[in-house]
Design a protein around this motif. Structure first.
Motif, short mmCIF file in Angstrom:
data_model
loop_
_atom_site.label_atom_id
_atom_site.label_comp_id
_atom_site.label_asym_id
_atom_site.label_seq_id
_atom_site.Cartn_x
_atom_site.Cartn_y
_atom_site.Cartn_z
N LYS B 223 0.83 -1.22 0.00
CA LYS B 223 0.00 0.00 0.00
C LYS B 223 0.86 1.27 0.00
O LYS B 223 0.63 2.20 -0.78
CB LYS B 223 -0.91 -0.02 1.23
CG LYS B 223 -1.78 1.24 1.39
CD LYS B 223 -2.59 1.22 2.67
CE LYS B 223 -2.93 2.63 3.11
NZ LYS B 223 -3.42 2.70 4.49
N PHE B 224 1.90 1.29 0.87
CA PHE B 224 2.75 2.48 0.96
C PHE B 224 3.89 2.46 -0.06
O PHE B 224 4.68 3.39 -0.13
CB PHE B 224 3.35 2.59 2.37
CG PHE B 224 2.37 3.06 3.42
CD1 PHE B 224 2.14 4.43 3.60
CD2 PHE B 224 1.69 2.16 4.23
CE1 PHE B 224 1.26 4.88 4.58
CE2 PHE B 224 0.80 2.61 5.20
CZ PHE B 224 0.57 3.97 5.37
N ASP B 225 3.97 1.35 -0.81
CA ASP B 225 5.06 1.15 -1.78
C ASP B 225 6.44 1.33 -1.14
O ASP B 225 7.26 2.13 -1.58
CB ASP B 225 4.91 2.08 -2.99
CG ASP B 225 5.85 1.64 -4.11
OD1 ASP B 225 6.27 0.46 -4.12
OD2 ASP B 225 6.19 2.48 -4.97
N THR B 226 6.67 0.58 -0.08
CA THR B 226 7.99 0.60 0.57
C THR B 226 8.59 -0.80 0.54
O THR B 226 7.90 -1.78 0.28
CB THR B 226 7.91 1.01 2.06
OG1 THR B 226 7.38 -0.11 2.81
CG2 THR B 226 7.02 2.21 2.28
N SER B 227 9.85 -0.87 0.87
CA SER B 227 10.51 -2.16 1.09
C SER B 227 10.23 -2.66 2.51
O SER B 227 9.62 -1.94 3.33
CB SER B 227 12.02 -2.03 0.91
OG SER B 227 12.32 -1.60 -0.40
N ILE B 228 10.67 -3.89 2.78
CA ILE B 228 10.56 -4.49 4.11
C ILE B 228 11.96 -4.90 4.57
O ILE B 228 12.63 -5.69 3.90
CB ILE B 228 9.64 -5.73 4.08
CG1 ILE B 228 8.22 -5.32 3.66
CG2 ILE B 228 9.63 -6.42 5.45
CD1 ILE B 228 7.29 -6.52 3.42
N HIS B 229 12.39 -4.34 5.67
CA HIS B 229 13.74 -4.56 6.22
C HIS B 229 13.57 -5.57 7.36
O HIS B 229 12.88 -5.27 8.34
CB HIS B 229 14.23 -3.19 6.71
CG HIS B 229 15.66 -3.12 7.17
ND1 HIS B 229 16.36 -1.94 7.14
CD2 HIS B 229 16.51 -4.04 7.68
CE1 HIS B 229 17.58 -2.14 7.61
NE2 HIS B 229 17.69 -3.40 7.95
N MET B 230 14.16 -6.76 7.24
CA MET B 230 13.89 -7.78 8.26
C MET B 230 15.07 -8.73 8.46
O MET B 230 15.71 -9.14 7.51
CB MET B 230 12.65 -8.61 7.86
CG MET B 230 12.27 -9.68 8.86
SD MET B 230 10.60 -10.37 8.60
CE MET B 230 10.90 -11.37 7.14
N HIS B 231 15.34 -9.04 9.73
CA HIS B 231 16.28 -10.12 10.04
C HIS B 231 15.74 -11.43 9.49
O HIS B 231 14.57 -11.76 9.73
CB HIS B 231 16.43 -10.28 11.56
CG HIS B 231 17.03 -9.11 12.27
ND1 HIS B 231 16.49 -8.56 13.41
CD2 HIS B 231 18.15 -8.39 12.01
CE1 HIS B 231 17.25 -7.56 13.83
NE2 HIS B 231 18.25 -7.42 13.00
N VAL B 232 16.58 -12.19 8.82
CA VAL B 232 16.17 -13.49 8.29
C VAL B 232 17.26 -14.51 8.60
O VAL B 232 18.42 -14.31 8.23
CB VAL B 232 15.93 -13.41 6.77
CG1 VAL B 232 15.62 -14.79 6.20
CG2 VAL B 232 14.79 -12.44 6.45
N ALA B 233 16.90 -15.57 9.26
CA ALA B 233 17.86 -16.63 9.63
C ALA B 233 19.05 -16.01 10.35
O ALA B 233 20.20 -16.33 10.09
CB ALA B 233 18.30 -17.43 8.40
N GLN B 234 18.75 -15.13 11.29
CA GLN B 234 19.83 -14.34 11.89
C GLN B 234 20.64 -15.10 12.92
O GLN B 234 21.72 -14.63 13.30
CB GLN B 234 19.31 -13.03 12.50
CG GLN B 234 18.48 -13.17 13.76
CD GLN B 234 18.26 -11.82 14.43
OE1 GLN B 234 19.17 -11.01 14.56
NE2 GLN B 234 17.05 -11.55 14.88
N GLY B 235 20.15 -16.24 13.38
CA GLY B 235 20.95 -17.01 14.33
C GLY B 235 20.25 -18.31 14.66
O GLY B 235 19.11 -18.55 14.26
#
Lengths: 473, 473
Positions: B223-235
């Motif tokens: 909706k806001f046309d943004t990216s998603i910043h997320m930890h993935v498989a971080q530990g």
């Protein structure tokens, strides 16, 4: 009340003596002449002594000067021309090395030593050909130096059309000439400059000289009562030469000829197996570990963990500017810790306190200077550094319940926080300015020599030349 | 002749455009307002433009401002209290985190951003709870910030008596509150400060929130046309939580729910298998790699090499002060290269040019700002830095036959050589001094807050407390 030369007071003192790291929270250090006379609480020191100069080091930290146990300062002028390549020595260094003059070598060395000095290194284990010349830089700068010439039997201009992997020719006339230079160095400089310069023998590696010359060096080391500083299992290149020439890997060969003992400072152990590293440790020899350099040159983390199972005679070294490419013990502490954490996949290993020992008290014992330097203790020589904790990279300072100063020195400092460097009781760096040599002139002179050298080099045909042609350098 | 605001001239310009790195040997950059208007040979620029200010940058180097794609600046006040331990978050961070106030968080963040800024970082991918507050630091300092709030459903005071390995309780009320804060951030700040502040969504990790909330975030990001910043498989902690809750590892789970696409900035991938890393790369998602941090916290080198086989959307991040412990992209470039050389036992991999791309043009594309920043090109926003090459650590400068400037930036610089930082056309750091905020005041204020925080923490019973008791900290 006695008056002494210098008191550094109202500061965190990391003595590296006594329980743990021997930290004094509101401490002071008193110096007279070239010796430490007192290390205690500020109140005690200020009650017992007055001084010609007093440094209020509140919001700072004082610790022993750092020891760079293995550096080829004479390669300083070649920084940045040899990395990201296989066969570092042959493809990276030799195209330039074959044109290197004595003047260029000395000019580059001076800048290298200044780099280390400003980042808190007070003792340099400088290991280079032409040391009778290079040692003049240490004399002029006021650095403590533990130096040797580099002895080998390899013909000049090794870079000329020699194939990677070909057995080196050995020339005994070259060996005798270089050995004599090392003897001259010892005779002329050992113990000079108030004991600031100490000398030892520096065979370049078991692959680069005959067994006879290696044994001759050992006899001379016994005669002069010095240690022997030598590359051991420094790379696959060395192991390949040893297998071709003797049918033995370096460490079994050295064991067989009786070279593994307390006298030996074994550099790198890059290609040592776990068992070989333990053999070296159990023999009483020291290990000089160069993490940044071996990481860049070989992509290898040497077996220091295995060495430490049997010995704490571990010291760190910056190695050289082309291949590392920093002359900075803060860089070495951080790399050594993190590379070994990753080698063992365990964040608990190689903790900050152990890294700090490896560039101070343990390093001093490893290279045989433990009686004089490596900790802040009355009677020892006055080598110490002061860092400003009021720097963003060292922020904040927490003393309890977890004191963060040592981890921040190891993992966060980059050396630019060093304000004051004292060597043999002399303030050599004051407010970040070198006092003994004109740094700007050293840089300008070194650059002139670098320009000369670069203009000589032609027809480099290496992976780096390809990167250059592709616009990637 | 047109008059523009600023010309930087007579210098080596690393444009990161065109062939290779697009290096101009005697180059100049012209800036007007917040945009670059010309990048060319000095003679050309000086012939076409005059300027209100001219910087003669001979013996220096100009390059795009560095991008720190992943940083929790709000943890800045905790530097040095959490390393050399297993279970970093639980045993290292939480004993302190549970007492952290908003004021302390913001004060520490300011010093952290100053640290990065002075070391050449112009864009911060700041990822932290309380970002509506922290973003004020970026506004005040003049840094470019790509920010999100950190969304999770974890109850406050996670540190209280929770066992390592226990499944986290999730609280949807917490999640909705934090999601709303992220929405507020976007609505209030996205595009503000002349476009210097851009906002996106920041779910903390697939383990720390329900599938429903994760999917709600994705709908909002569309909706806001943004990216998603997320930890993935971080530990391993995250993987264990995912297996317990869903019976699936993080990346297969995210693939299943349709989360792997160009919108995702996947942070760390510490525990990703080679195949999982390639799956992320092939999906179009970016990888934000934090080498120093993951090395200290986990003793692991994440599978960036495998990611790079399928994508160049790789950017580097400093992560945080407690666990790294530097906010410095020069540190990240060097660590990323050497750790990966050692992971692959090959000195040729992760060469200097590739590292420089990962903190400039490739990083800009990875985080979705490639049209505006990451290279020096007419029309782009004027974010750039000037380093002094007349520093011992960068000595000497050789332009041919092998140019050593890029290797020296990557392997030798520590950030203290940065003299000038320009962001959005404004000179934010001039002659190494921050122009927009009083650095001394920020340090003093931060220290006051750190003292308050430290005085709250009681009864820490961790491996670090044992080291403290043993005098090793």
């Amino acid at each position: 009340m006695a008056t002494i030369d210098l008191i550094i007071t109202r500061t965190t003192v990391i003595t590296m003596e006594g329980k743990g790291l021997g930290i004094i929270e509101d401490g002071a250090v008193g110096i007279d002449g070239n010796r430490i006379v007192i290390v205690d609480d500020s109140d005690v020191v200020e009650r017992e002594y007055s001084s010609h100069r007093t440094i209020d080091a509140s919001h700072k930290v004082v610790l022993p000067g750092l020891i760079d146990a293995h550096i080829h300062s004479g390669l300083g002028i070649l920084r940045g021309v040899a990395q990201d390549t296989d066969n570092w020595m042959e493809k990276g260094l030799w195209p330039f090395m074959q044109f290197l003059t004595d003047d260029q070598r000395r000019a580059g060395s001076l800048v290298n030593i200044i780099e280390g000095l400003k980042a808190g290194t007070t003792t340099f284990g400088d290991y280079n050909g032409g040391m009778n010349d290079i040692v003049q830089n240490h004399i002029a700068l006021g650095t403590r130096a533990h130096v040797c010439d580099m002895i080998n039997e390899m013909p000049e201009r090794m870079g000329d059309a020699r194939e990677v992997g070909e057995l080196y020719p050995l020339d005994s006339a070259v060996g005798e000439k270089k050995l004599q230079e090392n003897i001259d160095l010892i005779e002329n400089y050992h113990g000079s400059e108030n004991g600031r310069i100490t000398c030892l023998f520096g065979p370049q590696g078991p692959d680069m000289m005959s067994r006879e010359l290696l044994l001759e060096v050992q006899q001379l080391a016994k005669k002069f009562d010095t240690s022997i500083h030598m590359h051991v299992a420094q790379g696959d290149r060395e192991i390949e030469q040893m297998m071709k020439r003797y049918g033995k890997r370096s460490i079994p060969y050295l064991e067989e000829i009786g070279y593994l003992d307390e006298r030996l400072l074994a550099v790198h152990l890059t290609e040592a197996t776990a068992e070989e590293a333990k053999t070296v440790a159990r023999s009483g020899a020291a290990m000089l570990l160069c993490s940044g350099s071996i990481g860049i040159i070989d992509g290898i983390v040497p077996p220091a963990a295995e060495f430490l199972e049997a010995s704490d005679r571990l010291a760190l070294g910056s190695d050289q500017a082309p291949g590392n490419n920093c002359i900075n013990m803060f860089n070495e502490m951080k790399f050594t810790s993190i590379l070994n954490k990753c080698r063992q996949r365990d964040p608990r290993v190689f903790p900050a306190w152990q890294m700090l020992k490896s560039v101070t008290i343990n390093a001093a014992h490893a290279i045989g200077l433990g009686e004089d330097i490596g900790s802040l203790k009355p009677g020892k020589k006055a080598d110490m550094i002061i860092l400003d904790l009021q720097s963003p990279a060292l922020f904040p300072t927490i003393q309890a319940p977890i004191r963060n100063i040592v981890p921040n020195l190891v993992y966060s400092a980059n050396g630019s926080e060093v304000e004051t460097v004292i060597i043999d009781g002399q303030v050599i760096v004051d407010e970040k300015i070198v006092q003994t040599v004109d740094e700007g002139k050293a840089l300008a002179d070194g650059q002139k020599h670098a320009n000369e050298l670069a203009s000589q080099v032609r027809g480099v045909d290496t992976p780096l030349a390809k990167m250059m042609a592709d616009g990637l350098l």
